[in-house]
Design an enzyme around this catalytic site. Structure first.
Site, PDB file in Angstrom:
ATOM      1  N   LYS A 115       0.841  -1.197   0.000  1.00  0.00           N
ATOM      2  CA  LYS A 115       0.000   0.000   0.000  1.00  0.00           C
ATOM      3  C   LYS A 115       0.879   1.251   0.000  1.00  0.00           C
ATOM      4  O   LYS A 115       1.925   1.272   0.653  1.00  0.00           O
ATOM      5  CB  LYS A 115      -0.915  -0.024   1.231  1.00  0.00           C
ATOM      6  CG  LYS A 115      -1.961   1.094   1.254  1.00  0.00           C
ATOM      7  CD  LYS A 115      -2.887   0.963   2.466  1.00  0.00           C
ATOM      8  CE  LYS A 115      -3.950   2.040   2.482  1.00  0.00           C
ATOM      9  NZ  LYS A 115      -4.858   1.935   3.637  1.00  0.00           N
ATOM     10  N   SER A 125     -10.116  -0.227   6.879  1.00  0.00           N
ATOM     11  CA  SER A 125      -9.483  -0.052   5.569  1.00  0.00           C
ATOM     12  C   SER A 125      -8.784  -1.278   4.990  1.00  0.00           C
ATOM     13  O   SER A 125      -8.387  -1.253   3.824  1.00  0.00           O
ATOM     14  CB  SER A 125      -8.485   1.109   5.626  1.00  0.00           C
ATOM     15  OG  SER A 125      -9.153   2.336   5.525  1.00  0.00           O
ATOM     16  N   SER A 166      -9.794   2.105   2.676  1.00  0.00           N
ATOM     17  CA  SER A 166      -8.874   2.812   1.823  1.00  0.00           C
ATOM     18  C   SER A 166      -7.857   1.920   1.109  1.00  0.00           C
ATOM     19  O   SER A 166      -7.254   2.364   0.129  1.00  0.00           O
ATOM     20  CB  SER A 166      -8.116   3.851   2.654  1.00  0.00           C
ATOM     21  OG  SER A 166      -7.270   3.216   3.593  1.00  0.00           O
TER      22      SER A 166
END
Lengths: 96, 484
Positions: free
Chosen positions: B78, B177, B153
């Protein structure tokens, strides 16, 4: 509903170091007012004598051994700086 | 069959039998990215030259006694986790040209385990969002239906695994997330206990909630990955000095006599019928495996979202103060003085959702409002945590849906922050309590995946994995693949 005024938004934006246009202040005033109103549902709960959570685990400050280590090499420090000169980060005029 | 259809243990066996090479694995990642990423748009940056060089290096080490736990495994990271000399933006314009000078501890640990970083994955800017639509750079699509969001996210991290671009990825989870996008994309995502995994090198959003965790195609691989990244880190004073057990030992398939609690609030108002039905079916599976299932109450659940937005935004307003255009990142032009430089840089560098949360947090922390909002939220957080403490005195895990609905359409909620926030109603309490939670595939509705959430006690990821694995082995939801 808790109303947040355009002036309050501008004040908060200043505290947060965000420049903001009139239109944005208008838009954010409505949205922040709605979010704050939503958040005020917490007032339904009686929290007298409820301790605030400062940490979810039973954890104390952890100190490392106090010994010196090398700092970052200058090249690394300046690598991502938007502007630099003579090994220093360059910024606009601070004192007027 | 694509190599990534195999679980990690089988891939390593194929490597040791010399039926495949590490280079084959890395090449499969990049070939799949070339094939589908123009549609999925999960990746922001690729690490191809270094990854192929690392593959060659690993091949010369194959079979040595010090081969790492994730030997040769391609991994996506990420974009809020810093990677040395590999662009790291947190999907923000303000970090659009940022090349970190060090690796996050999790990245070091993955390297020490002989995993290979394939590239960086798209996300909501600074991890603020539930759809990955808040990325400054691109909108990631859900591989199961390109008109729907992948969740967020960590939308890029979940979509990349679902699309077969990488078999493993790292996400971060502040209010759901990792679990919410894992649910939307039909993959396995774990938010570990607060303190289980070092956050050194994670670009901070809300420091009392943030936690890094693995996203994979199956539970066993997930356990391998947590094994590699868990543990105390001297560089993160919130990482816990608690021994890391062998998580793979928990994958026995046996949950006989295990006590499962189902909060009625997790199947009530706001939860769609299709999600309710899939969870009821999942509970039957768990009962069939010999677990007992009781309905319980987590009475303060409904206050989680409000509590979360006050606390996380307050923490974010402080954490994001560092982005000022001075030492790194974007800097606005034509500033008249220093204050003007800060204001222009931040106004031009941050997107609307980030600004909204910075201002909300600044407001909640400002003089005269602190007690009414921030302190109140911290007190309610205590009540939410106590709900879990009480349930865990009598039960081993808490089970429910991960999300109230399957993935929604791109653009559907983007102008309505409160509707978007409501997506995280079932995942947020887990972060507030600091306990671990996993999402595993639990079915489909109109072709879109649904997730089962399993929540455990502090530092008891083993039991979470045991239940998740037993459920997975008894079902075939995780074997379904999107038709990209």
């Amino acid at each position: 509903m808790t109303k947040i005024t355009k002036d309050e938004v501008k004040h908060v934006a200043h505290l947060a170091r965000l420049s903001i246009t009139e239109e944005e202040a208008e838009k954010f005033a409505g949205q922040l007012g709605a979010i704050i109103t939503f958040a005020e549902q917490l007032n339904e709960l009686d929290t007298t004598n409820v301790p605030p959570t400062t940490h979810v685990l039973d954890m104390k400050n952890i100190m490392r051994e106090d010994k010196s280590v090398d700092g970052l090499p200058l090249e690394d420090v300046l690598k991502n700086a938007p502007d630099h000169q003579d090994g220093q980060v360059k910024v606009p005029t601070i004192l007027e | 069959m694509a190599l990534f259809e195999h679980k990690l243990a089988d891939l390593q066996e194929l490597l040791h039998k010399k039926e495949i090479t590490v280079t084959d694995l890395v090449k499969e990642s990049y070939a799949r990215i070339s094939e589908v990423d123009s549609k999925v748009q999960a990746f922001l940056a690729l690490n191809e030259d270094r990854a192929l060089a690392q593959a060659k290096e690993l091949e010369s080490k194959l079979g040595q006694t010090d081969n790492g736990l994730l030997f040769g495994m391609p991994i996506g990271v990420k974009d809020n986790i810093v990677t040395k000399d590999l662009r790291t933006t947190a999907s923000s314009k303000i970090l659009g040209n940022f090349d970190p000078i060090y690796d996050a501890t999790v990245v070091n640990k993955l390297q020490a385990a002989d995993a290979i970083t394939i590239g960086k994955l798209n996300m909501d800017e600074f991890a603020m969002g539930s759809s990955t639509e808040n990325s400054h750079f691109q909108k990631t699509k859900n591989p199961w239906n390109l008109e729907t969001v992948p969740g967020g996210s960590s939308g890029g991290s979940a979509a990349a695994v679902a699309a077969g671009e990488v078999p493993f990825s790292l996400g971060s989870d502040t209010g759901g997330s990792i679990r919410q996008p894992a649910s939307f994309c039909g993959v396995v995502g774990l938010k570990p206990t607060y303190g289980r995994v070092s956050r050194f090198g994670l670009i901070a959003f809300a420091s009392s909630l943030d936690q890094i965790g693995p996203i994979t195609r199956n539970v066993e691989d997930n356990a391998y990955m947590l094994q590699a990244i868990a543990g105390l880190d001297p560089n993160d004073s919130t990482s816990a000095n608690v021994a890391v057990p062998d998580y793979r030992k928990a994958l026995t398939g046996d949950i006989k006599g295990l006590r499962i609690a189902v909060p009625k609030e997790y199947l009530g108002e706001g939860v769609s019928e299709e999600v309710r039905q899939s969870i009821l079916a999942a509970l039957k599976v768990l009962e069939g495996l010999g677990a007992t299932v009781d309905e319980v109450s987590l009475p303060h659940s409904k206050y989680g979202v409000a509590t979360y937005y006050l606390l996380s935004s307050s923490e974010a307003s402080a954490n994001l103060a560092r982005f000022d255009g001075i030492r790194y990142g974007y800097r606005a032009e034509n500033a008249e003085n220093l204050i003007d430089l800060y204001k222009k840089t931040r106004a031009e560098g941050f997107g609307d959702e980030v600004k909204r949360r910075i201002m909300l947090g600044t407001y909640a922390l400002s003089s005269g409002y602190y007690d009414a909002y921030y302190k109140k939220a911290q007190q309610v957080r205590t009540l939410i945590k106590q709900d879990f403490d009480q349930i865990f005195e009598q039960y081993d895990v808490v089970v429910g849906p991960t999300t109230p609905t399957p993935a929604f359409k791109i653009g559907e909620n983007i102008d309505d922050p409160l509707t978007m926030y409501a997506n995280d109603i079932l995942t947020i309490p887990v972060n507030l309590a600091g306990v671990p939670g996993i999402s595993v595939p639990a079915g489909f509705s109109k072709g879109l995946p649904l997730g089962l959430q399993i929540i455990g006690k502090h530092f008891d990821e083993s039991t979470v994995y045991r239940v998740a694995h037993a459920f997975e082995q008894a079902t075939d939801h995780h074997k379904q693949r999107p038709g990209l």
